[in-house]
Design an enzyme around this catalytic site. Structure first.
Site, PDB file in Angstrom:
ATOM      1  N   GLY A 251     -14.515  -6.822  93.377  1.00 57.17           N
ATOM      2  CA  GLY A 251     -14.598  -5.852  94.474  1.00 57.17           C
ATOM      3  C   GLY A 251     -13.292  -5.724  95.246  1.00 57.17           C
ATOM      4  O   GLY A 251     -12.770  -4.630  95.454  1.00 57.17           O
ATOM      5  N   HIS A 368       2.192  -6.694 122.245  1.00 58.08           N
ATOM      6  CA  HIS A 368       1.638  -6.642 123.597  1.00 58.08           C
ATOM      7  C   HIS A 368       0.260  -7.278 123.652  1.00 58.08           C
ATOM      8  O   HIS A 368      -0.496  -7.044 124.599  1.00 58.08           O
ATOM      9  CB  HIS A 368       1.577  -5.180 124.072  1.00 58.08           C
ATOM     10  CG  HIS A 368       2.948  -4.569 124.154  1.00 58.08           C
ATOM     11  ND1 HIS A 368       3.648  -4.479 125.320  1.00 58.08           N
ATOM     12  CD2 HIS A 368       3.755  -4.077 123.181  1.00 58.08           C
ATOM     13  CE1 HIS A 368       4.832  -3.933 125.075  1.00 58.08           C
ATOM     14  NE2 HIS A 368       4.916  -3.677 123.779  1.00 58.08           N
TER      15      HIS A 368
HETATM   16  C1  G6Q Z   1     -15.330  -8.406  96.957  1.00 57.46           C
HETATM   17  C2  G6Q Z   1     -16.722  -8.732  97.129  1.00 57.46           C
HETATM   18  C3  G6Q Z   1     -17.470  -7.864  98.116  1.00 57.46           C
HETATM   19  C4  G6Q Z   1     -18.027  -6.574  97.529  1.00 57.46           C
HETATM   20  C5  G6Q Z   1     -19.030  -5.989  98.525  1.00 57.46           C
HETATM   21  C6  G6Q Z   1     -19.616  -4.698  98.041  1.00 57.46           C
HETATM   22  O1  G6Q Z   1     -14.596  -8.920  96.170  1.00 57.46           O
HETATM   23  O2  G6Q Z   1     -17.317  -8.811  95.912  1.00 57.46           O
HETATM   24  O3  G6Q Z   1     -16.710  -7.544  99.252  1.00 57.46           O
HETATM   25  O4  G6Q Z   1     -17.009  -5.675  97.239  1.00 57.46           O
HETATM   26  O5  G6Q Z   1     -20.036  -6.918  98.779  1.00 57.46           O
HETATM   27  O6  G6Q Z   1     -20.276  -4.885  96.834  1.00 57.46           O
HETATM   28  P1  G6Q Z   1     -20.769  -3.651  95.997  1.00 57.46           P
HETATM   29  O7  G6Q Z   1     -19.576  -2.872  95.574  1.00 57.46           O
HETATM   30  O8  G6Q Z   1     -21.521  -4.221  94.843  1.00 57.46           O
HETATM   31  O9  G6Q Z   1     -21.633  -2.839  96.907  1.00 57.46           O
END
Ligand code: G6Q
Length: 508
Positions: A251, A368
């Site tokens: 992700g 700041h």
């Molecule tokens: C990132 C994680 C996490 C993921 C979110 C959204 O590396 O895995 O941040 O991107 O939980 O997940 P989905 O894309 O499956 O909704």
């Protein structure tokens, strides 16, 4: 396997640290340059010998072999049994990336072609005025940061990001939009994430509640950036509106994948391609440059130096560019979710600090606010200053002041001000000796932003290898999700739950 802190190279570095003079007496001149990205790391408490010793430690930890494993598609994400190949997303068509012997480049280019066609069509037709990306975490932070960073190149449609399950986020966003001229990108690898699906359903309801839109219009207004076909179909988005997200892309490393569709729509596909090219240039540099000349490796080793040998526990990211105001938040996830771990890759407890707290703000705003603590607080916080040589807004006077401020801060942190210089007023004394790196981009272009992103991705990888952790899983986010699910399913379970939830439960 020998523990990190028992390695002779580690013990040697500990002893070496005690021999070093204070930073302000060092007069270092350490720089690296690669295709318009420049790193000055002179303001660190290191000598040439320190760097040699850090590189020796990296070699002892098999960094070069791990780098090859990463690029060759080995399942380096061992706890999830996955390859980690976001680098393939930005590589040229004829690059050699495969998983279990299967070349993955054709499918990447097929997806890129779809993203191009879709974004070119929507942008050239001009009927769609607003795009809403609904996603969270990795499906939000990366594209959101890039759209903000490059908004000086953006035209229509306007891009909005909705992530929080707090209804205020989607409601405030939809308030100003018209369903007939809006497209929703439901960005979710798993397509089951609570926040994203809740927001997606609210968006769908809003769309269908309008007098002019019906179920039949959904294919023209809802797209899924996802890996989970069944859930996408169940939501009512047709298969042809699904742009795939591969399981070998994590992700927080996904902005170069279909998750970048909002970027294509905002600044055009050619600019998105330039972003990929910049990241690819950094990938190549990381893979081929010698350890001493390698920007991500040097940054990673400096991070280890302070975290483990100087006991620092935070690291500030200070971009002197208003458009980079989401960059610290983006890096916060990339670094803290990747390296906030306390067991080794094989599950043994760790007896040394791993990932630091990452925080930051764009300059000069941060000056700041919290810089007081950077200068005169009791903790040393290494900082990365990110400067852009060329103004991206055309206002030279502002730009000169912006850059002068950034440069001055790095000098002040290092040199400080003695009691004598402070007219014997202790509250005006700056101890100095506070380290920083200065990263300079020729301009805030898609190419250089791509380089900057990949620079930090690989820095995080380097640190994960030395700490012997898996930087690519994120089990630490699970427990809270499970407990929230329990509260929703079973109702309040403690007096505090009851106190907080009583009103909302009555109203439902
Ligand atoms: C990132 C994680 C996490 C993921 C979110 C959204 O590396 O895995 O941040 O991107 O939980 O997940 P989905 O894309 O499956 O909704």
């Amino acid at each position: 396997m020998i523990s990190l802190t028992q390695r002779p190279e580690w013990i040697d570095l500990k002893a070496h640290k005690e021999t070093l003079p204070p930073l302000k007496e060092m007069n270092n001149n350490f720089t690296l340059e690669h295709q318009g990205i420049y790193l000055d790391y002179s303001k660190n408490t290191i000598t040439k010998e320190t760097l040699d010793k850090l590189v020796t430690l990296a070699k002892a930890c098999d960094l070069e072999a791990w780098r090859e494993k990463l690029f060759s598609g080995e399942r380096v994400n061992n706890t999830e049994n996955r390859s980690v190949l976001h680098m393939a997303l930005r590589a040229p068509k004829d690059a050699d990336f495969s998983i279990d012997g299967k070349n993955i480049m054709p499918s990447i280019y097929k997806t890129l072609q779809r993203m191009k066609t879709l974004s070119d069509t929507i942008r050239s037709e001009g009927k769609i005025k607003d795009i809403v990306n609904i996603g969270i975490g990795g499906s939000d932070l990366g594209p959101h940061m890039v759209c903000e960073a490059l908004k000086h190149l953006a035209d229509t449609p306007r891009i909005h990001f909705v992530s929080n399950v707090d209804g205020a986020h989607i409601n405030e966003t939809l308030k100003h939009l018209q369903p007939e001229t809006t497209i929703f990108l439901i960005a979710s690898k798993t397509f089951v994430t609570q926040e994203t699906m809740t927001n997606a359903h609210t968006a769908r309801e809003w769309f269908l509640n309008s007098s002019s839109c019906t179920e039949e219009d959904i294919p023209k207004h809802f797209f899924a950036l996802a890996a989970n076909k069944d859930s996408v179909m169940e939501f009512g988005i047709p298969e042809e509106n699904m742009i795939p997200f591969n399981d070998w892309v994590g992700g927080r490393y996904s902005l170069h994948s279909s998750i970048g569709l909002s970027i294509c729509l905002s600044i055009g596909f050619e600019n998105f391609r330039a972003l990929l090219d910049g990241a690819y240039a950094m990938d190549k540099h990381f893979r081929t440059a010698s350890l001493h000349q390698n920007m991500p490796i040097i940054l990673g080793l400096l991070g280890i130096w302070y975290r483990n040998f100087w006991d620092t526990n935070a690291h500030a990211i200070l971009p002197y560019a208003q458009n980079l105001h989401r960059f610290p938040a983006f890096l916060q996830q990339m670094d803290m979710e990747s390296n906030g771990k306390s067991v080794t890759r094989d599950g043994n407890p760790i007896d040394y600090p791993t990932g630091p707290i990452i925080f930051g703000e764009s300059g000069t705003n941060g000056q700041h606010a919290f810089y007081q603590l950077l200068h005169q607080g009791t903790s040393i916080i290494p900082s990365d200053f990110i400067l852009i040589k060329k103004s991206y807004n055309g206002n030279k006077d502002h730009h000169k002041k912006l850059l002068a401020n950034g440069l001055a801060q790095t000098d002040a942190l290092m040199n400080g001000k003695t009691l004598a210089e402070a007219d014997n007023a202790p509250h005006r004394v700056f101890e100095g000796n506070r380290p920083s790196n200065t990263i300079v981009l020729d301009e805030l272009s898609p190419f250089h932003l791509g380089q900057l992103i990949a620079l930090y991705e690989h820095k995080v990888f380097v640190q994960g290898i030395l700490w012997n952790i898996n930087s690519f899983d994120q089990y630490g986010v699970q427990l809270g999700k499970e407990l929230a699910h329990n509260i929703l399913e079973k109702g309040p379970q403690t007096p505090l739950h009851r106190y907080v939830l009583e009103d909302v439960l009555k109203e439902l």
